[in-house]
Design a protein around this motif. Structure first.
Motif, PDB file in Angstrom:
ATOM      1  N   ASP A   1      54.555  47.186  83.303  1.00 56.91           N
ATOM      2  CA  ASP A   1      54.442  48.071  82.150  1.00 56.91           C
ATOM      3  C   ASP A   1      53.242  47.613  81.318  1.00 56.91           C
ATOM      4  N   VAL A   2      52.625  48.552  80.598  1.00 50.91           N
ATOM      5  CA  VAL A   2      51.394  48.230  79.879  1.00 50.91           C
ATOM      6  C   VAL A   2      51.498  48.680  78.422  1.00 50.91           C
ATOM      7  N   SER A   3      51.083  47.787  77.528  1.00 53.35           N
ATOM      8  CA  SER A   3      50.921  48.115  76.117  1.00 53.35           C
ATOM      9  C   SER A   3      49.467  47.894  75.741  1.00 53.35           C
ATOM     10  N   LEU A   4      48.968  48.706  74.808  1.00 53.38           N
ATOM     11  CA  LEU A   4      47.631  48.510  74.261  1.00 53.38           C
ATOM     12  C   LEU A   4      47.743  48.214  72.768  1.00 53.38           C
ATOM     13  N   ASP A   5      47.022  47.194  72.316  1.00 53.97           N
ATOM     14  CA  ASP A   5      47.007  46.805  70.907  1.00 53.97           C
ATOM     15  C   ASP A   5      45.727  47.299  70.256  1.00 53.97           C
ATOM     16  N   LEU A   6      45.870  47.896  69.073  1.00 58.15           N
ATOM     17  CA  LEU A   6      44.741  48.407  68.306  1.00 58.15           C
ATOM     18  C   LEU A   6      44.714  47.782  66.921  1.00 58.15           C
ATOM     19  N   ILE A   7      43.523  47.739  66.335  1.00 55.90           N
ATOM     20  CA  ILE A   7      43.326  47.329  64.949  1.00 55.90           C
ATOM     21  C   ILE A   7      42.595  48.449  64.231  1.00 55.90           C
ATOM     22  N   TYR A   8      43.083  48.838  63.052  1.00 52.88           N
ATOM     23  CA  TYR A   8      42.375  49.837  62.254  1.00 52.88           C
ATOM     24  C   TYR A   8      41.970  49.243  60.913  1.00 52.88           C
ATOM     25  N   GLY A   9      40.909  49.805  60.350  1.00 48.91           N
ATOM     26  CA  GLY A   9      40.421  49.329  59.061  1.00 48.91           C
ATOM     27  C   GLY A   9      39.313  48.311  59.163  1.00 48.91           C
ATOM     28  N   THR A  10      38.658  48.233  60.328  1.00 50.96           N
ATOM     29  CA  THR A  10      37.503  47.342  60.468  1.00 50.96           C
ATOM     30  C   THR A  10      36.361  47.844  59.581  1.00 50.96           C
ATOM     31  N   PRO A  11      35.639  46.963  58.915  1.00 53.09           N
ATOM     32  CA  PRO A  11      34.481  47.416  58.129  1.00 53.09           C
ATOM     33  C   PRO A  11      33.538  48.262  58.976  1.00 53.09           C
ATOM     34  N   GLY A  12      33.183  49.438  58.445  1.00 51.50           N
ATOM     35  CA  GLY A  12      32.281  50.331  59.152  1.00 51.50           C
ATOM     36  C   GLY A  12      32.957  51.303  60.096  1.00 51.50           C
ATOM     37  N   GLU A  13      34.269  51.192  60.255  1.00 55.29           N
ATOM     38  CA  GLU A  13      34.988  52.123  61.133  1.00 55.29           C
ATOM     39  C   GLU A  13      35.293  53.420  60.377  1.00 55.29           C
ATOM     40  N   SER A  14      34.821  54.549  60.904  1.00 58.98           N
ATOM     41  CA  SER A  14      35.109  55.847  60.286  1.00 58.98           C
ATOM     42  C   SER A  14      36.430  56.387  60.820  1.00 58.98           C
ATOM     43  N   LEU A  15      36.913  57.449  60.194  1.00 62.35           N
ATOM     44  CA  LEU A  15      38.132  58.089  60.688  1.00 62.35           C
ATOM     45  C   LEU A  15      37.898  58.668  62.081  1.00 62.35           C
TER      46      LEU A  15
ATOM     47  N   GLY B   1      47.265  56.743  79.124  1.00 65.04           N
ATOM     48  CA  GLY B   1      48.624  57.088  79.523  1.00 65.04           C
ATOM     49  C   GLY B   1      49.636  55.974  79.406  1.00 65.04           C
ATOM     50  N   VAL B   2      49.408  55.003  78.526  1.00 64.67           N
ATOM     51  CA  VAL B   2      50.351  53.895  78.415  1.00 64.67           C
ATOM     52  C   VAL B   2      51.624  54.336  77.691  1.00 64.67           C
ATOM     53  N   ASP B   3      52.660  53.515  77.827  1.00 59.63           N
ATOM     54  CA  ASP B   3      53.966  53.842  77.262  1.00 59.63           C
ATOM     55  C   ASP B   3      54.303  53.024  76.023  1.00 59.63           C
ATOM     56  N   HIS B   4      53.358  52.194  75.557  1.00 59.51           N
ATOM     57  CA  HIS B   4      53.603  51.391  74.356  1.00 59.51           C
ATOM     58  C   HIS B   4      52.275  51.144  73.666  1.00 59.51           C
ATOM     59  N   VAL B   5      52.259  51.295  72.348  1.00 57.50           N
ATOM     60  CA  VAL B   5      51.049  51.074  71.554  1.00 57.50           C
ATOM     61  C   VAL B   5      51.428  50.305  70.292  1.00 57.50           C
ATOM     62  N   SER B   6      50.636  49.300  69.973  1.00 62.76           N
ATOM     63  CA  SER B   6      50.746  48.608  68.693  1.00 62.76           C
ATOM     64  C   SER B   6      49.478  48.873  67.903  1.00 62.76           C
TER      65      SER B   6
ATOM     66  N   GLU C   1      63.601  52.487  75.856  1.00 63.93           N
ATOM     67  CA  GLU C   1      63.518  51.563  76.979  1.00 63.93           C
ATOM     68  C   GLU C   1      62.124  50.951  77.138  1.00 63.93           C
ATOM     69  N   ARG C   2      61.104  51.528  76.498  1.00 63.04           N
ATOM     70  CA  ARG C   2      59.754  50.984  76.573  1.00 63.04           C
ATOM     71  C   ARG C   2      59.395  50.134  75.353  1.00 63.04           C
ATOM     72  N   ALA C   3      60.281  50.019  74.391  1.00 57.07           N
ATOM     73  CA  ALA C   3      60.025  49.167  73.232  1.00 57.07           C
ATOM     74  C   ALA C   3      59.944  47.709  73.682  1.00 57.07           C
ATOM     75  N   CYS C   4      59.201  46.910  72.943  1.00 54.68           N
ATOM     76  CA  CYS C   4      59.093  45.487  73.259  1.00 54.68           C
ATOM     77  C   CYS C   4      60.353  44.786  72.767  1.00 54.68           C
ATOM     78  N   ARG C   5      61.215  44.416  73.689  1.00 56.28           N
ATOM     79  CA  ARG C   5      62.498  43.809  73.326  1.00 56.28           C
ATOM     80  C   ARG C   5      62.319  42.425  72.716  1.00 56.28           C
ATOM     81  N   HIS C   6      61.257  41.722  73.104  1.00 56.89           N
ATOM     82  CA  HIS C   6      61.046  40.396  72.527  1.00 56.89           C
ATOM     83  C   HIS C   6      60.760  40.496  71.032  1.00 56.89           C
ATOM     84  N   ASN C   7      59.881  41.398  70.644  1.00 53.54           N
ATOM     85  CA  ASN C   7      59.598  41.550  69.220  1.00 53.54           C
ATOM     86  C   ASN C   7      60.798  42.091  68.460  1.00 53.54           C
ATOM     87  N   LEU C   8      61.560  42.983  69.073  1.00 53.73           N
ATOM     88  CA  LEU C   8      62.782  43.454  68.422  1.00 53.73           C
ATOM     89  C   LEU C   8      63.745  42.301  68.166  1.00 53.73           C
TER      90      LEU C   8
END
Length: 420
Positions: free
Chosen positions: A193-207, A221-226, A284-291
């Motif tokens: 299973d695959v999750s992708l992690d994102l960061i928002y609010g970087t200086p200079g990042e537009s909407l 097409g991943v099933d989990h995003v942070s 079922e795709r939630a990260c159970r460890h973080n929960l």
């Protein structure tokens, strides 16, 4: 990077307080869920925003090299077995295992597999156990991912952060964003299973930049995003750049707009929020460890700077004990190789402190928490928070505290009003 918290000394043998005992609070078999976290403190470079307990090769010396790390971590597993057995807590299999960092995949896949095998030998893995590793897209190959899957890993969480080159450059991320779809495909081909992690609010990042990153995630097409708002911590290179005026941080309205856009696009694509910063395609795709962290389960943290937590059981004066390891890999290695606890300090939680944490963490998850879990003096505040659009009114009628989208943006405000 931040200093460790203050706390009382950890015994040299790592022994837990005598009032820690098996708890009747848990599944039908009477055992509290148990997870294992493994901290791998190595990175190829230190990103300018990062204040995690990580080190590049040039920052480390003898006793902390990557080649010896798996063996060193397994020494702490041996210590953990002794400590938990002595407290009557050693018979529980691990429901979740999470390798974080740093970049765990800086280690050879065979080393990660060896540590997981040691954890399995020590406690066993529960049927259907979730086993995750974090990774950078440029730190894996099709072959390394197959080794991990064959060893029992079930998930990989890639630090994508952004799909926009100039945003990655500001964050000092080294991977090519064009590699992310390949890494996702390799992981899926290996059965992970695959999750992708994102960061928002970087200086200079537009909407529009942020929208492009979200669209790239959805195209994968991943099933989990942070998705986490960038927090620039004192002591980091980026903090110094902001202080000197070289970078300008976005305002709160910009951060809010980006969070709302993420929730809108991810929800439309079938990924529902289950924690303020996390979305999955069904429970079922939630990260159970973080929960498990947010629900207050027990866990042992392996590695320098790692934290651990065990609940008190039925003791009326104590609610649990939390401890943390020394931060530097060289000191950590010296202690565990000598058979001593690497613990730097610990705190003994009172029932009142544990109750505060239950509210703090419980309101962040989609299931929320019962109104009855609040201090009686704060239950009347629920109606006002509903009226302000911060709590779900239907859920409140049913006796649960659940954040609205606006409430998720102001979760800290909600917690302050729900705690004494």
């Amino acid at each position: 990077m931040p200093a460790l918290p203050a706390g009382e000394a950890v015994p040299a043998d790592g022994a837990l307080p005598e009032w820690v005992r098996p708890s009747p609070v848990g599944p039908a078999d009477g055992a509290r869920p148990f997870g294992v976290y493994v901290h791998v403190p190595f990175c190829s470079v230190r990103c300018g925003y990062c204040d995690f307990n990580t080190y590049t090769a040039s920052e480390l010396g003898g006793g902390a090299d990557q080649a010896a790390y798996a063996t060193t971590a397994l020494r702490e597993v041996e210590l953990a077995v002794r400590v938990l057995d002595a407290a009557g807590l050693g018979s529980r299999p691990a429901s979740t295992v999470f390798f974080g960092g740093g970049t765990p995949t800086m280690l050879p896949a065979a080393d990660l597999a060896r540590v997981l095998r040691g954890i399995d030998d020590a406690w066993g893995l529960a049927p259907g156990a979730e086993v995750t590793t974090e990774a950078n897209p440029d730190s894996v190959t099709p072959g390394s991912l197959r080794v991990l899957a064959d060893a029992g890993f079930t998930r990989v969480s890639f630090g994508m952060q952004s799909a926009v080159p100039h945003v990655l450059a500001t964050l000092e991320r080294t991977h090519d964003p064009r590699r992310v779809p390949d890494a996702v495909s390799w992981a899926r081909d290996a059965g992970l299973d695959v999750s992708l992690d994102l960061i928002y609010g970087t200086p200079g990042e537009s909407l529009d930049d942020w929208r492009a990153s979200l669209e790239a995630v959805l195209a994968a097409g991943v099933d989990h995003v942070s998705a986490y708002a960038l927090v620039v911590e004192p002591g980091t290179k980026m903090h110094a750049q902001v202080r000197r005026g070289e970078l300008a941080l976005p305002d709160e309205d910009d951060q809010a707009a980006k969070y709302e856009l993420a929730d809108e696009l991810l929800t439309e694509a079938g990924l529902g929020w289950y924690e303020v910063s996390n979305w999955s395609r069904g429970p079922e795709r939630a990260c159970r460890h973080n929960l498990a962290y947010w629900r207050g389960d027990d866990w042992w943290g392996i590695g320098p700077g790692a934290h651990s937590y065990v609940a008190a059981g039925s003791d009326g004066d104590h609610a649990g004990v939390r401890w943390w390891n020394v931060k530097h890999p060289r000191r950590y290695a010296a202690l565990v190789e000598a058979g001593a606890s690497p613990g730097a300090g610990r705190e003994l939680l009172t029932p009142a402190e544990a109750q505060l944490e239950r509210v703090l963490l419980g309101v962040r998850v989609r299931e929320g928490l019962p109104v009855d879990a609040l201090d009686p003096s704060r239950r009347a505040a629920v109606a006002g928070l509903v009226a302000r659009g911060l709590l779900d009114g239907v859920a409140a009628v049913r006796g649960r505290v659940v954040l609205t989208r606006r409430g998720r943006l102001l979760a800290d405000t909600v917690v302050r009003e729900l705690t004494p």
